[in-house]
Structures are given as C-alpha cells and as structure tokens.
Design a protein around this motif. Structure first.
Motif, short mmCIF file in Angstrom:
data_model
loop_
_atom_site.label_atom_id
_atom_site.label_comp_id
_atom_site.label_asym_id
_atom_site.label_seq_id
_atom_site.Cartn_x
_atom_site.Cartn_y
_atom_site.Cartn_z
N ILE A 62 -3.19 -2.78 -14.65
CA ILE A 62 -4.12 -1.65 -14.54
C ILE A 62 -5.17 -1.70 -15.65
CG2 ILE A 62 -2.70 -0.12 -15.95
CD1 ILE A 62 -4.63 0.90 -12.77
N LYS A 111 -1.38 8.55 -2.33
CA LYS A 111 -1.23 8.36 -3.78
C LYS A 111 -1.62 9.61 -4.57
CE LYS A 111 -3.65 4.48 -3.52
NZ LYS A 111 -3.39 3.99 -2.16
N ASN A 112 -2.45 10.45 -3.97
CA ASN A 112 -2.92 11.65 -4.67
C ASN A 112 -2.34 12.93 -4.07
OD1 ASN A 112 -4.70 10.18 -6.45
ND2 ASN A 112 -6.03 9.88 -4.66
N TYR A 155 1.72 6.98 -8.55
CA TYR A 155 1.75 6.23 -7.29
C TYR A 155 0.74 5.09 -7.28
CZ TYR A 155 4.51 10.27 -6.02
OH TYR A 155 5.49 11.23 -6.00
N LYS A 156 -0.40 5.32 -7.90
CA LYS A 156 -1.39 4.26 -8.03
C LYS A 156 -0.86 3.16 -8.95
CE LYS A 156 -5.27 1.93 -8.21
NZ LYS A 156 -5.55 0.92 -7.16
N VAL A 202 -4.69 8.16 -14.18
CA VAL A 202 -4.22 7.45 -12.99
C VAL A 202 -2.83 7.97 -12.61
CG1 VAL A 202 -3.27 5.57 -14.38
CG2 VAL A 202 -3.77 5.17 -11.98
N THR A 203 -2.62 8.16 -11.31
CA THR A 203 -1.35 8.73 -10.85
C THR A 203 -0.22 7.69 -10.91
OG1 THR A 203 -1.61 8.10 -8.52
CG2 THR A 203 -2.64 10.17 -9.24
N GLU A 224 1.71 1.21 -7.01
CA GLU A 224 1.06 0.32 -6.04
C GLU A 224 0.51 -0.92 -6.73
OE1 GLU A 224 -1.71 1.48 -2.46
OE2 GLU A 224 -2.97 1.09 -4.22
N ASP A 225 -0.16 -0.73 -7.87
CA ASP A 225 -0.69 -1.89 -8.60
C ASP A 225 0.44 -2.78 -9.11
OD1 ASP A 225 -3.26 -1.15 -8.12
OD2 ASP A 225 -3.69 -0.42 -10.14
N ASN A 274 0.85 -1.19 0.00
CA ASN A 274 0.00 0.00 0.00
C ASN A 274 0.89 1.24 0.00
OD1 ASN A 274 -2.66 1.45 0.43
ND2 ASN A 274 -1.51 2.15 2.23
#
Length: 349
Positions: A253, A220-221, A241-242, A238-239, A245-246, A216
């Motif tokens: 994604i 992220k934003n 950081y997201k 989508v950032t 993380e994925d 996690n």
C-alpha cells in the motif's frame, strides 16, 4: 578383415607419396574438401601433432554391428525388445516376437505393465505409476467398479500414494490463489468482526478472478471508519478491507497526498498502512488453521493440488546402441538419462 587390408594398402600407398594426411601440404590440398576432417581421423597424433599410429579402424571393428532380434522366449524379453526398439509397450510386436497371444503376454506381465483406463494404452509400471497418482487412483477406482481387470491398477496406485503433509508442514500465504474465497469471508467475519448483515447478503464479499488472477472485495467502504475492522486493521486514510484486498493481491500500500494537482507520497501514512498490512498477514496466519474442520479441509485441498505428483524413475538398462563404438560402455546413470530423453519427451535431466 579384407576391407581393412585394402584400406591399409591404400593409406600406405598415399602417404608414401604425399605424406601423412594431417600434414600441412595435405591440409592445403584438401582445403575445399568438407570430408577432410573425417579422413584425418584415420591417423592418431600425439600432443605435438606428430604422427603416432594408424587409427583403430585398420585393426578392428569400431562400431557395433546391429543385431536384429526376431524371436524371444518369454514375455519379459519381448517387453525389453519392444522398449528398446519402439520405446513403447507394443503388444502385437511382442506377440510376434514371442509367439504368444496378447492375453497371455498381459497375464505374464501383470504388475509390470498397466493399461491406462482412459486411453487404453499399455504402459510400463514406471510410466503408469508416476505423474498425478492421486488423480490416477480416482480414475482407476471408478473404472474398477464396473471392470474388475482394473483392480490391479487400484492396488498398485494405493501403494505408491505420496504421504500426506499435515498442517505443521504447510505454510499458507494470504493471497494464495488456491484458497477458496469463502475462507476470506470467514476471516473477515471472525477477525474483522464484519457484521452478518453485511456478509450474509453479500454487501461485503470476496471473489477471485481466474482470468485476471486478482482478488476483489466488494463493499470495501460499507463499514464506518469507527468500526472494529477499520480502527484495528485500517487507518484514517484507508479501510481495513482495502488493505486486505491489496494484501491478497500482494500489493504494498502507498498513500499519496495531492498538492496543486501533484501527487506526493505520504511516508508517515504509508508506514502506518504497511504496518497494518503486516498485522493482517499475522492475523490470517494465526487464524487459518485454528478451526479443526477448516484445517482438515485446507490440508486435504493442499495435498490434492500440490502433493499428488510422483516423479517417474527412468531405467535404461535394456537399451542398445547400434553403431556405437564397442570401446565405450555407458554407465547405468547415462543409460537412464537416455531413457529419460526417449520416454520423457524432453531433454531436461
């Protein structure tokens, strides 16, 4: 010999009156007898099912007679008998066999058997010098500081330590659960150029849950869409950081649009995001071993976790098999396989 003659006389008398045991008539007569198949083994038949000769039991011993060893001359012989009879190093039993006290036996078998510092159990060299030998070396070294008798354990374990792998032999996949989360934070700071005012107080921070085995990234934003991270490794949807993380969680994604409360896959945006994920993977691969100090620590951790186990080599030459026919002599690899089953507590070969 007398019993064989009695058996032969009984067999001859029966077959003279009722025919061979494997005949159709006898098969019908003994249809309900569960021992009939065993009785039929008294006859050897040819490929067509015709009587060929009486079985070997009429002429010779077909099973080995068990010989009970009650005494031996040396500690080495006592160890062989102990392993064959009890599958363990049983010092009192070995002392009884050899007439020597346990201290004398231990001294004679130095380097052949080892005492486990934690359990106090004596083990053969092939058992003790296997498994997680790095951990065993740490334990033995710790005990040897106050108990010099364990110095022989330390010496033996040092000689069989696995050769360390270097960075060129190790491939680290982003998302590997053994990687310290702080390295992901460092990656974001150096590659994503995440500002220190976000990383230092933990506004953007990586964590890993051992319970759910998921990564996690908090915050992220936290950065704007115009930041270096989001413009270089993120998309308009989508950032970065997201995506990171994925990627850590091994997720591909997917970008969806909603029309009339119905979600529809946006193939174009998904393709762009997938490419950004690949860029993140390549960036991490190029970055992870770039710093010498980081490389050394990660290589040490990898060797500690995944290059510490030495497989046990099972040796079964000492085994005896009472009750087995002397016509069969097991090959060395077959005896070793049996030793594996006896001492390894499983039948996986």
């Amino acid at each position: 010999k007398q019993k064989q003659e009695e058996l032969s006389a009984l067999y001859d008398g029966y077959t003279a009156k009722f025919g061979i045991l494997n005949s159709r008539a006898n098969r019908i007569a003994f249809d309900q007898d569960s021992s009939y198949s065993l009785i039929c083994s008294l006859e050897n038949l040819d490929e067509e099912g015709n009587f060929k000769e009486k079985a070997a039991i009429f002429q010779k011993r077909t099973i080995k007679q068990e010989k009970v060893v009650t005494s031996v001359d040396t500690a080495s012989e006592a160890l062989t008998v102990s392993l064959s009879e009890k599958a363990v190093v049983d010092l009192p039993y070995m002392s009884e066999l050899s007439g020597k006290d346990t201290k004398e036996i231990v001294e004679e078998l130095r380097g052949v058997i080892f005492e486990d510092p934690i359990t106090g159990k004596w083990e053969t060299a092939d058992e003790y010098l296997s498994g997680n030998v790095r951990e065993k070396l740490k334990i033995a070294t710790s005990y040897a500081e106050t108990k010099p008798e364990f110095s022989i354990n330390v010496q033996a374990l040092k000689q069989i330590q696995p050769q360390n792998l270097d960075a060129s032999e190790i491939e680290i996949r982003i998302g590997a659960t053994w990687i310290d989360p702080k390295y992901i934070d460092d990656f974001m700071g150096e590659v994503f150029q995440t500002p220190h005012y976000l990383l230092d107080p933990g506004a953007v921070k990586t964590s890993f849950s051992n319970i759910t085995s998921t990564w996690n990234i908090a915050g992220k934003n936290a950065e704007t869409s115009r930041s270096f991270a989001n413009t270089t490794f993120g998309t308009t949807r989508v950032t970065a950081y997201k995506l990171l993380e994925d990627t850590l969680n091994l997720k591909d994604i997917k970008i969806y649009d909603t029309f009339d409360e119905r979600r529809v896959l946006n193939k174009e945006e998904t393709t762009i995001a997938s490419q950004k994920q690949e860029n993140i993977k390549e960036a991490f691969k190029d970055w992870i071993f770039r710093d010498p100090e980081r490389r050394q620590k990660i290589v040490e951790t990898y060797n500690e976790l995944f290059n510490s186990v030495r497989p046990r080599e099972y040796e079964g030459s000492h085994l005896t098999f009472p009750g087995m026919t002397p016509d069969i002599e097991l090959k060395p690899h077959q005896k070793n396989a049996i030793a594996h089953i006896l001492y390894g507590n499983n039948t996986l070969l």
